[in-house]
Design an enzyme around this catalytic site. Structure first.
Site, PDB file in Angstrom:
ATOM      1  N   GLU A 143      20.985   9.393   8.438  1.00  0.00           N
ATOM      2  CA  GLU A 143      20.753   7.936   8.511  1.00  0.00           C
ATOM      3  C   GLU A 143      21.109   7.284   7.177  1.00  0.00           C
ATOM      4  O   GLU A 143      20.660   7.739   6.127  1.00  0.00           O
ATOM      5  CB  GLU A 143      19.280   7.645   8.837  1.00  0.00           C
ATOM      6  CG  GLU A 143      18.902   8.069  10.235  1.00  0.00           C
ATOM      7  CD  GLU A 143      17.500   7.610  10.637  1.00  0.00           C
ATOM      8  OE1 GLU A 143      16.870   6.822   9.909  1.00  0.00           O
ATOM      9  OE2 GLU A 143      17.044   8.088  11.684  1.00  0.00           O
TER      10      GLU A 143
ATOM     11  N   ARG B 146      18.185  -5.927   9.757  1.00  0.00           N
ATOM     12  CA  ARG B 146      18.519  -4.828   8.862  1.00  0.00           C
ATOM     13  C   ARG B 146      19.085  -3.728   9.750  1.00  0.00           C
ATOM     14  O   ARG B 146      18.626  -3.526  10.869  1.00  0.00           O
ATOM     15  CB  ARG B 146      17.271  -4.339   8.139  1.00  0.00           C
ATOM     16  CG  ARG B 146      17.527  -3.807   6.761  1.00  0.00           C
ATOM     17  CD  ARG B 146      16.261  -3.851   5.909  1.00  0.00           C
ATOM     18  NE  ARG B 146      15.110  -3.191   6.519  1.00  0.00           N
ATOM     19  CZ  ARG B 146      14.965  -1.878   6.638  1.00  0.00           C
ATOM     20  NH1 ARG B 146      15.898  -1.062   6.245  1.00  0.00           N
ATOM     21  NH2 ARG B 146      13.879  -1.372   7.175  1.00  0.00           N
TER      22      ARG B 146
ATOM     23  N   ASP C  62       6.523  -1.675  17.699  1.00  0.00           N
ATOM     24  CA  ASP C  62       6.517  -0.273  18.071  1.00  0.00           C
ATOM     25  C   ASP C  62       6.454  -0.203  19.597  1.00  0.00           C
ATOM     26  O   ASP C  62       6.101  -1.187  20.252  1.00  0.00           O
ATOM     27  CB  ASP C  62       5.299   0.434  17.453  1.00  0.00           C
ATOM     28  CG  ASP C  62       5.621   1.008  16.072  1.00  0.00           C
ATOM     29  OD1 ASP C  62       6.796   1.364  15.832  1.00  0.00           O
ATOM     30  OD2 ASP C  62       4.692   1.105  15.244  1.00  0.00           O
TER      31      ASP C  62
ATOM     32  N   TYR D  73       9.393  -6.872  14.966  1.00  0.00           N
ATOM     33  CA  TYR D  73       9.419  -5.419  15.044  1.00  0.00           C
ATOM     34  C   TYR D  73       8.220  -4.971  15.869  1.00  0.00           C
ATOM     35  O   TYR D  73       7.077  -5.165  15.466  1.00  0.00           O
ATOM     36  CB  TYR D  73       9.396  -4.736  13.665  1.00  0.00           C
ATOM     37  CG  TYR D  73       9.405  -3.242  13.877  1.00  0.00           C
ATOM     38  CD1 TYR D  73      10.586  -2.570  14.142  1.00  0.00           C
ATOM     39  CD2 TYR D  73       8.216  -2.518  13.939  1.00  0.00           C
ATOM     40  CE1 TYR D  73      10.595  -1.225  14.442  1.00  0.00           C
ATOM     41  CE2 TYR D  73       8.218  -1.169  14.243  1.00  0.00           C
ATOM     42  CZ  TYR D  73       9.409  -0.527  14.492  1.00  0.00           C
ATOM     43  OH  TYR D  73       9.418   0.801  14.811  1.00  0.00           O
TER      44      TYR D  73
ATOM     45  N   ARG E 191       0.849  -1.187   0.000  1.00  0.00           N
ATOM     46  CA  ARG E 191       0.000   0.000   0.000  1.00  0.00           C
ATOM     47  C   ARG E 191       0.889   1.243   0.000  1.00  0.00           C
ATOM     48  O   ARG E 191       1.945   1.248   0.610  1.00  0.00           O
ATOM     49  CB  ARG E 191      -0.829   0.045   1.299  1.00  0.00           C
ATOM     50  CG  ARG E 191      -2.057  -0.813   1.310  1.00  0.00           C
ATOM     51  CD  ARG E 191      -2.688  -0.947   2.713  1.00  0.00           C
ATOM     52  NE  ARG E 191      -2.128  -0.087   3.742  1.00  0.00           N
ATOM     53  CZ  ARG E 191      -2.669   1.064   4.145  1.00  0.00           C
ATOM     54  NH1 ARG E 191      -3.772   1.496   3.611  1.00  0.00           N
ATOM     55  NH2 ARG E 191      -2.109   1.778   5.091  1.00  0.00           N
TER      56      ARG E 191
ATOM     57  N   ARG F 124      17.699   9.794   5.334  1.00  0.00           N
ATOM     58  CA  ARG F 124      17.014  10.933   5.931  1.00  0.00           C
ATOM     59  C   ARG F 124      17.913  11.629   6.941  1.00  0.00           C
ATOM     60  O   ARG F 124      18.939  11.074   7.361  1.00  0.00           O
ATOM     61  CB  ARG F 124      15.676  10.534   6.567  1.00  0.00           C
ATOM     62  CG  ARG F 124      15.794   9.561   7.703  1.00  0.00           C
ATOM     63  CD  ARG F 124      14.419   9.340   8.362  1.00  0.00           C
ATOM     64  NE  ARG F 124      14.587   8.611   9.600  1.00  0.00           N
ATOM     65  CZ  ARG F 124      13.632   8.389  10.487  1.00  0.00           C
ATOM     66  NH1 ARG F 124      12.410   8.836  10.263  1.00  0.00           N
ATOM     67  NH2 ARG F 124      13.881   7.731  11.594  1.00  0.00           N
TER      68      ARG F 124
ATOM     69  N   ARG G 211      -3.677  10.623   0.377  1.00  0.00           N
ATOM     70  CA  ARG G 211      -4.732  11.377   1.072  1.00  0.00           C
ATOM     71  C   ARG G 211      -5.189  12.542   0.206  1.00  0.00           C
ATOM     72  O   ARG G 211      -4.370  13.371  -0.169  1.00  0.00           O
ATOM     73  CB  ARG G 211      -4.196  11.930   2.385  1.00  0.00           C
ATOM     74  CG  ARG G 211      -3.829  10.843   3.363  1.00  0.00           C
ATOM     75  CD  ARG G 211      -3.262  11.482   4.613  1.00  0.00           C
ATOM     76  NE  ARG G 211      -2.831  10.438   5.538  1.00  0.00           N
ATOM     77  CZ  ARG G 211      -2.138  10.651   6.632  1.00  0.00           C
ATOM     78  NH1 ARG G 211      -1.809  11.895   6.951  1.00  0.00           N
ATOM     79  NH2 ARG G 211      -1.782   9.669   7.416  1.00  0.00           N
TER      80      ARG G 211
HETATM   81  P1  FAD Z   1      15.462  -2.937  23.604  1.00  0.00           P
HETATM   82  O1  FAD Z   1      15.181  -1.485  23.703  1.00  0.00           O
HETATM   83  O2  FAD Z   1      16.397  -3.383  22.550  1.00  0.00           O
HETATM   84  O3  FAD Z   1      15.991  -3.432  25.020  1.00  0.00           O
HETATM   85  C1  FAD Z   1      16.659  -4.646  25.211  1.00  0.00           C
HETATM   86  C2  FAD Z   1      17.754  -4.422  26.226  1.00  0.00           C
HETATM   87  O4  FAD Z   1      18.346  -5.676  26.559  1.00  0.00           O
HETATM   88  C3  FAD Z   1      18.874  -3.523  25.710  1.00  0.00           C
HETATM   89  O5  FAD Z   1      19.081  -2.444  26.592  1.00  0.00           O
HETATM   90  C4  FAD Z   1      20.078  -4.452  25.665  1.00  0.00           C
HETATM   91  O6  FAD Z   1      21.295  -3.795  25.981  1.00  0.00           O
HETATM   92  C5  FAD Z   1      19.721  -5.474  26.728  1.00  0.00           C
HETATM   93  N1  FAD Z   1      20.404  -6.752  26.545  1.00  0.00           N
HETATM   94  C6  FAD Z   1      20.446  -7.520  25.426  1.00  0.00           C
HETATM   95  N2  FAD Z   1      21.191  -8.612  25.642  1.00  0.00           N
HETATM   96  C7  FAD Z   1      21.628  -8.552  26.924  1.00  0.00           C
HETATM   97  C8  FAD Z   1      22.449  -9.390  27.720  1.00  0.00           C
HETATM   98  N3  FAD Z   1      22.979 -10.505  27.236  1.00  0.00           N
HETATM   99  N4  FAD Z   1      22.713  -9.015  28.993  1.00  0.00           N
HETATM  100  C9  FAD Z   1      22.205  -7.864  29.494  1.00  0.00           C
HETATM  101  N5  FAD Z   1      21.408  -7.030  28.776  1.00  0.00           N
HETATM  102  C10 FAD Z   1      21.132  -7.371  27.505  1.00  0.00           C
HETATM  103  N6  FAD Z   1       8.767   2.509  18.049  1.00  0.00           N
HETATM  104  C11 FAD Z   1       7.817   3.470  18.053  1.00  0.00           C
HETATM  105  O7  FAD Z   1       6.751   3.287  18.658  1.00  0.00           O
HETATM  106  N7  FAD Z   1       8.027   4.684  17.417  1.00  0.00           N
HETATM  107  C12 FAD Z   1       9.176   4.953  16.738  1.00  0.00           C
HETATM  108  O8  FAD Z   1       9.328   6.047  16.172  1.00  0.00           O
HETATM  109  C13 FAD Z   1      10.192   3.934  16.698  1.00  0.00           C
HETATM  110  N8  FAD Z   1      11.346   4.159  16.041  1.00  0.00           N
HETATM  111  C14 FAD Z   1      12.288   3.161  15.988  1.00  0.00           C
HETATM  112  C15 FAD Z   1      13.483   3.391  15.279  1.00  0.00           C
HETATM  113  C16 FAD Z   1      14.435   2.401  15.188  1.00  0.00           C
HETATM  114  C17 FAD Z   1      15.716   2.649  14.435  1.00  0.00           C
HETATM  115  C18 FAD Z   1      14.196   1.130  15.794  1.00  0.00           C
HETATM  116  C19 FAD Z   1      15.194   0.016  15.660  1.00  0.00           C
HETATM  117  C20 FAD Z   1      13.034   0.907  16.514  1.00  0.00           C
HETATM  118  C21 FAD Z   1      12.072   1.920  16.623  1.00  0.00           C
HETATM  119  N9  FAD Z   1      10.914   1.721  17.394  1.00  0.00           N
HETATM  120  C22 FAD Z   1       9.939   2.709  17.396  1.00  0.00           C
HETATM  121  C23 FAD Z   1      10.698   0.492  18.184  1.00  0.00           C
HETATM  122  C24 FAD Z   1      11.249   0.596  19.638  1.00  0.00           C
HETATM  123  O9  FAD Z   1      12.629   0.864  19.601  1.00  0.00           O
HETATM  124  C25 FAD Z   1      10.962  -0.711  20.400  1.00  0.00           C
HETATM  125  O10 FAD Z   1       9.574  -0.883  20.533  1.00  0.00           O
HETATM  126  C26 FAD Z   1      11.570  -0.789  21.813  1.00  0.00           C
HETATM  127  O11 FAD Z   1      12.877  -0.305  21.889  1.00  0.00           O
HETATM  128  C27 FAD Z   1      11.539  -2.253  22.281  1.00  0.00           C
HETATM  129  O12 FAD Z   1      12.005  -2.359  23.604  1.00  0.00           O
HETATM  130  P2  FAD Z   1      12.681  -3.716  24.118  1.00  0.00           P
HETATM  131  O13 FAD Z   1      12.835  -3.555  25.589  1.00  0.00           O
HETATM  132  O14 FAD Z   1      11.966  -4.879  23.589  1.00  0.00           O
HETATM  133  O15 FAD Z   1      14.116  -3.762  23.385  1.00  0.00           O
END
Ligand code: FAD
Length: 370
Positions: free
Chosen positions: A303, A246, A353, A351, A169, A277, A173
């Site tokens: 980026e 990626r 959010d 993935y 898609r 961007r 708009r």
């Molecule tokens: P993470 O934030 O990755 O946390 C996992 C943690 O575990 C990390 O701190 C890591 O260091 C730790 N860890 C891993 N392995 C170990 C280990 N062996 N020992 C100790 N610690 C460890 N979402 C939105 O809603 N809006 C946005 O605009 C948006 N933009 C994004 C842009 C990018 C480039 C990316 C990649 C994602 C984006 N997201 C966005 C999604 C968002 O980042 C995630 O929803 C969120 O960070 C997920 O949280 P998490 O705790 O699952 O993972």
């Protein structure tokens, strides 16, 4: 002995830890990074909350999640309205009446629709590649100026060589609405995401610079149950091979000027500009510090799309058939780990959010703690 060890002080870990403590459980949170907040981490640079692991804009239609997260931060009124720069021509995104007026000089929705229909109709039959697919959705002009170069940079390949299904898609708009997200709630936490996560972890023991996988036995012995939010393949020492991601590469600069591009996000949609961007972080908070003062400098991040190799920061999971199959194998292995529950974007190889991450952590908390 703790009731729970939470591996990862990212959003998933912070929500779960907060809920566990609230329900009277003892919790220890560890993270291998020197800071909390995982990928939503922000730090102050020249007075600006700098999104170190990529720009994050909170948006959701889930009222429960919104009510939950706003306990820990006040959100500002930021609305994501990216601008596209095609060889110096600026267009409003996502494609809307401002875009069509600039592209063709059309004034009414009817004229815009006619123009798009006329161009779409040049593709007859099933689109054979991404180029044909995109033209069949939005017509040639929008494709050439706003889709082609950006997509080719993202995938590192020509649109004619990419399969059609990648783009299902391309919303058009016929209104003057350039609010990118169709979300009921949207904004940026005032004071930064790190402060928000700090509030979630208030009163909870956190140990930083601790890699669970390097000190597994010691930390496993510390708690009855473990919530693991690191990468699932790393947990099993890549026994079945690597899951692929990626990646994005950021080039950050501090500029001694107050305003570089006048918007938080500008997409470069031509193929020649190497970056996809530029983010100008101060505009997430309207260029002001918390006291409402204008900030004299600015911080930008260019980026670049880049190939991921094992050891790089994992950003976006590649949920294609090969990787999903491999993930399913790891998932089966994870189900045999009685003491450990896998969660978050790395633990579930999805993935997510931020709002979905919060919902998923709340669901887990609900099932384990109540
Ligand atoms: P993470 O934030 O990755 O946390 C996992 C943690 O575990 C990390 O701190 C890591 O260091 C730790 N860890 C891993 N392995 C170990 C280990 N062996 N020992 C100790 N610690 C460890 N979402 C939105 O809603 N809006 C946005 O605009 C948006 N933009 C994004 C842009 C990018 C480039 C990316 C990649 C994602 C984006 N997201 C966005 C999604 C968002 O980042 C995630 O929803 C969120 O960070 C997920 O949280 P998490 O705790 O699952 O993972």
């Amino acid at each position: 002995m703790y009731d729970y060890l939470v591996v990862g002080a990212g959003l998933f870990g912070a929500v779960f830890a907060h809920e566990a403590k609230k329900n009277g459980k003892s919790v220890l949170v560890i993270d291998k990074r020197p800071n909390i907040a995982g990928n939503i981490y922000t730090e102050k640079v020249e007075g600006i909350n700098f999104h170190k692991y990529g720009a994050h804009i909170f948006h959701t239609n889930d009222t429960g999640v919104w009510n939950y997260i706003t306990q820990f931060a006040t959100f500002n009124r930021f609305t994501n309205s990216p601008v596209a720069n095609y060889k110096g021509e600026l267009y409003s995104m996502p494609f809307n009446m401002y875009t069509f007026n600039k592209m063709w000089g059309v004034v009414t929705p009817e004229e815009a629709a006619e123009k798009i229909e006329e161009q779409k109709s040049k593709i007859t039959g099933e689109p054979k590649n991404l180029e044909e697919q995109a033209i069949s959705l939005v017509g040639r002009d929008i494709y050439e100026k706003l889709v082609k170069g950006y997509t080719e940079k993202q995938w590192g390949r020509d649109c004619k060589e990419l399969p059609a299904f990648i783009i299902k898609r391309l919303p058009v708009r016929l209104t003057f609405d350039n609010n990118y997200f169709n979300a009921l709630y949207q904004g940026i936490p005032v004071g930064g995401y790190t402060k928000m996560v700090e509030n979630m972890l208030d009163g909870i023991e956190v140990r930083l610079n601790v890699d669970f996988l390097k000190e597994r036995e010691k930390y496993e012995a510390l708690a009855d149950r473990i919530i693991y939010t690191g990468a699932i393949d790393a947990y099993f020492d890549y026994a079945l091979g690597n899951l692929e991601y990626r990646s994005v590469r950021f080039e950050n600069e501090i500029l001694d000027i107050p305003n570089f591009q006048g918007n938080a996000a500008v997409n470069y949609t031509d193929r020649e500009t190497p970056w996809t961007r530029i983010i100008e972080h101060k505009w997430f908070e309207f260029g002001k510090d918390e006291a409402g003062n204008d900030l004299p400098k600015t911080v930008i991040s260019k980026e670049y799309s880049s190939e991921w190799k094992p050891g790089d920061e994992p950003y976006y999971p590649v949920n294609d058939e090969k990787n999903n199959k491999l993930y399913q194998e790891y998932k089966k292995m994870s189900e045999k780990e009685e003491k450990v529950i896998f969660g978050g974007r790395l633990g579930e190889y999805k993935y997510y959010d931020m709002d979905v991450t919060i919902r998923s952590a709340l669901n887990l908390a609900e099932s384990l703690l109540k």
